[in-house]
Design a protein around this motif. Structure first.
Motif, PDB file in Angstrom:
ATOM      1  N   GLU A  24       0.873  -1.342  -0.242  1.00 25.85           N
ATOM      2  CA  GLU A  24       0.092  -0.150  -0.080  1.00 25.85           C
ATOM      3  C   GLU A  24       0.954   1.252   0.037  1.00 25.85           C
ATOM      4  O   GLU A  24       0.641   2.223  -0.878  1.00 25.85           O
ATOM      5  N   VAL A  25       1.999   1.357   0.684  1.00 31.59           N
ATOM      6  CA  VAL A  25       2.953   2.504   0.747  1.00 31.59           C
ATOM      7  C   VAL A  25       3.537   2.519  -0.489  1.00 31.59           C
ATOM      8  O   VAL A  25       3.562   3.835  -1.009  1.00 31.59           O
ATOM      9  N   THR A  26       4.002   1.717  -1.094  1.00 31.17           N
ATOM     10  CA  THR A  26       4.652   1.551  -2.473  1.00 31.17           C
ATOM     11  C   THR A  26       3.536   2.391  -3.445  1.00 31.17           C
ATOM     12  O   THR A  26       4.180   2.938  -4.511  1.00 31.17           O
ATOM     13  N   LEU A  27       2.316   2.144  -3.344  1.00 32.37           N
ATOM     14  CA  LEU A  27       1.347   2.684  -4.395  1.00 32.37           C
ATOM     15  C   LEU A  27       0.845   3.822  -4.038  1.00 32.37           C
ATOM     16  O   LEU A  27       0.286   4.460  -5.072  1.00 32.37           O
ATOM     17  N   GLN A  28       1.135   4.238  -2.888  1.00 34.50           N
ATOM     18  CA  GLN A  28       0.350   5.559  -2.601  1.00 34.50           C
ATOM     19  C   GLN A  28       0.823   6.707  -3.336  1.00 34.50           C
ATOM     20  O   GLN A  28       0.043   7.579  -3.906  1.00 34.50           O
ATOM     21  N   PRO A  29       2.120   7.035  -3.566  1.00 30.45           N
ATOM     22  CA  PRO A  29       2.547   8.130  -4.451  1.00 30.45           C
ATOM     23  C   PRO A  29       2.031   7.926  -5.851  1.00 30.45           C
ATOM     24  O   PRO A  29       2.023   8.779  -6.760  1.00 30.45           O
ATOM     25  N   ILE A  30       1.901   6.741  -6.520  1.00 26.65           N
ATOM     26  CA  ILE A  30       1.419   6.349  -7.718  1.00 26.65           C
ATOM     27  C   ILE A  30       0.225   7.018  -7.831  1.00 26.65           C
ATOM     28  O   ILE A  30      -0.175   7.269  -8.969  1.00 26.65           O
ATOM     29  N   ARG A  31      -0.924   6.329  -6.939  1.00 25.75           N
ATOM     30  CA  ARG A  31      -2.094   7.047  -6.797  1.00 25.75           C
ATOM     31  C   ARG A  31      -2.330   8.612  -6.990  1.00 25.75           C
ATOM     32  O   ARG A  31      -2.817   9.094  -7.804  1.00 25.75           O
ATOM     33  N   ARG A  32      -1.341   9.025  -6.118  1.00 27.90           N
ATOM     34  CA  ARG A  32      -1.735  10.503  -5.949  1.00 27.90           C
ATOM     35  C   ARG A  32      -1.025  11.360  -7.153  1.00 27.90           C
ATOM     36  O   ARG A  32      -1.720  12.235  -7.502  1.00 27.90           O
ATOM     37  N   PHE A  33       0.158  10.805  -7.428  1.00 27.35           N
ATOM     38  CA  PHE A  33       0.951  11.775  -8.398  1.00 27.35           C
ATOM     39  C   PHE A  33       1.015  11.138  -9.892  1.00 27.35           C
ATOM     40  O   PHE A  33       1.305  11.785 -10.878  1.00 27.35           O
ATOM     41  N   GLY A  34       1.052   9.783 -10.157  1.00 28.22           N
ATOM     42  CA  GLY A  34       1.081   9.257 -11.389  1.00 28.22           C
ATOM     43  C   GLY A  34       2.550   9.075 -11.816  1.00 28.22           C
ATOM     44  O   GLY A  34       2.863   9.305 -12.807  1.00 28.22           O
ATOM     45  N   PHE A  35       3.538   8.933 -10.682  1.00 27.11           N
ATOM     46  CA  PHE A  35       5.001   8.886 -11.191  1.00 27.11           C
ATOM     47  C   PHE A  35       5.182   7.817 -12.263  1.00 27.11           C
ATOM     48  O   PHE A  35       4.429   6.883 -12.214  1.00 27.11           O
ATOM     49  N   ASP A  36       6.247   7.941 -12.904  1.00 27.13           N
ATOM     50  CA  ASP A  36       6.561   6.910 -14.152  1.00 27.13           C
ATOM     51  C   ASP A  36       7.067   5.761 -13.275  1.00 27.13           C
ATOM     52  O   ASP A  36       7.362   4.680 -14.119  1.00 27.13           O
TER      53      ASP A  36
END
Length: 344
Positions: free
Chosen positions: A58-70
């Motif tokens: 979940e922590v790994t995915l949090q910034p992907i959901r929020r910002f859409g990092f590559d």
């Protein structure tokens, strides 16, 4: 060549020159995010969070959901390797990590191997890989032998790693045994991450800048080359990013001699010099100052533009020069992403 539209970060790590550099931030999963702080509050200490595969995923995915990092970077810690070698690891409230027994006073051979402690990390990788957006590259990581050894010898972090440097000078054979043990476990650890689903890996050498040129060759370049050679043999299609923070003028030698596929550049390095000095065509990652990200506004815009312009024409992954700081405003991260991606 990996299709840029399918996986832009992975494509650049394999040598593609992108019109818009892909972007991820070191420590992008962490304390600056309110959702991370809430989850950590539920789980308690850092180690309990990092060894809970569902929570770590979940922590790994949090910034992907929020910002859409590559890129998504695995949520874990570089001290998982010494923990798996038999040292006890704890993260005290308000203090850095502690490893016991410290090897300055104990023997490596007296540690009881505990490789099973790495199993939750592989479970985290499998959980993330199963649900990560297809466009996002999944990055694994480990600490490089020198940096990991500084913690194992001293039992904790230090400002100048003096205790470990003294140890290396005073008992070269003993210190070499520690480095070799870390390198061997790191090869298997990163190989396990790759087998579980990561698509590229980064070696963090956070304390490489404290060494003399001769010691840098012995304790940074040589063991890193050993790890890279072994991983290339096992996983020839998986890019390896080397990040020797503080290496400065030793960066070109590191790039040439370690065999890494891409090199991370910290914020103290002039990006124009890096572009001119590093091997042509080699992917470079970096190197926005994390404090410029905190400053925001025109200061941030100018710093971003300078980095992007310096690496134009070279495979470039836009990143910070080190980890994102916990007091970084979220709106500044959003501004940085928009600024980099405005070139589309």
């Amino acid at each position: 060549m990996t299709d840029e539209r399918a996986k832009p970060l992975l494509a650049v790590l394999k040598g593609h020159v992108a019109t818009v550099p892909p972007i991820w931030f070191m420590r992008q999963a962490g304390r600056y995010l309110p959702e991370y702080r809430a989850l950590r509050g539920e789980k308690g200490g850092f180690l309990s969070l990092a060894t809970d595969p569902d929570a770590a995923a979940e922590v790994t995915l949090q910034p992907i959901r929020r910002f859409g990092f590559d890129g998504a970077i695995l949520f874990s810690d570089i001290l998982m390797v010494p923990w798996s070698l038999g040292q006890d690891l704890r993260f005290g409230v308000g203090e850095g990590p502690r490893l016991t027994p410290a090897l300055v006073d104990s023997l490596l051979v007296d540690l009881s191997d505990a490789v099973e402690r790495l199993d939750p990390v592989y479970a985290t990788v499998r959980a993330v890989a199963a649900i990560l957006p297809p466009r996002t590259t999944f990055l694994g990581f480990a600490g490089s032998p020198w940096t990991v050894a500084t913690y194992m010898v001293a039992g904790q972090g230090s400002r100048d790693q003096q205790e470990t440097r003294r140890f290396a000078y005073g008992d070269e054979a003993g210190f070499a045994a520690i480095i070799d043990a870390i390198a061997a476990r790191t090869i298997d650890y990163l190989s396990g991450q790759i087998a579980a689903g990561v698509e590229a890996v980064q070696l963090f050498d956070s304390w490489s800048g404290s060494l003399s040129p001769q010691q840098f060759e012995r304790w940074v370049i040589a063991p890193t080359a050993t790890i890279v050679d072994a991983l290339h043999a096992r996983h020839p299609d998986t890019p390896i990013i080397g990040f020797p923070k503080g290496a400065g003028g030793k960066l070109p030698a590191y790039a040439r001699e370690t065999g890494v596929d891409a090199i991370g550049v910290d914020e103290t390095v002039d990006p124009g010099w890096a572009h001119a000095s590093l091997p042509g065509g080699m992917p470079v990652q970096g190197n926005l100052d994390p404090l410029a990200l905190i400053a925001g506004g025109a200061t941030l815009d100018h710093a971003i533009d300078r980095v992007v312009a310096a690496f134009e024409g070279r495979p470039h992954v836009f990143n910070l020069g080190h980890g994102i700081l916990q007091d970084t405003p979220i709106e500044h991260v959003e501004r940085a992403l928009a600024r980099v991606r405005s070139r589309r």
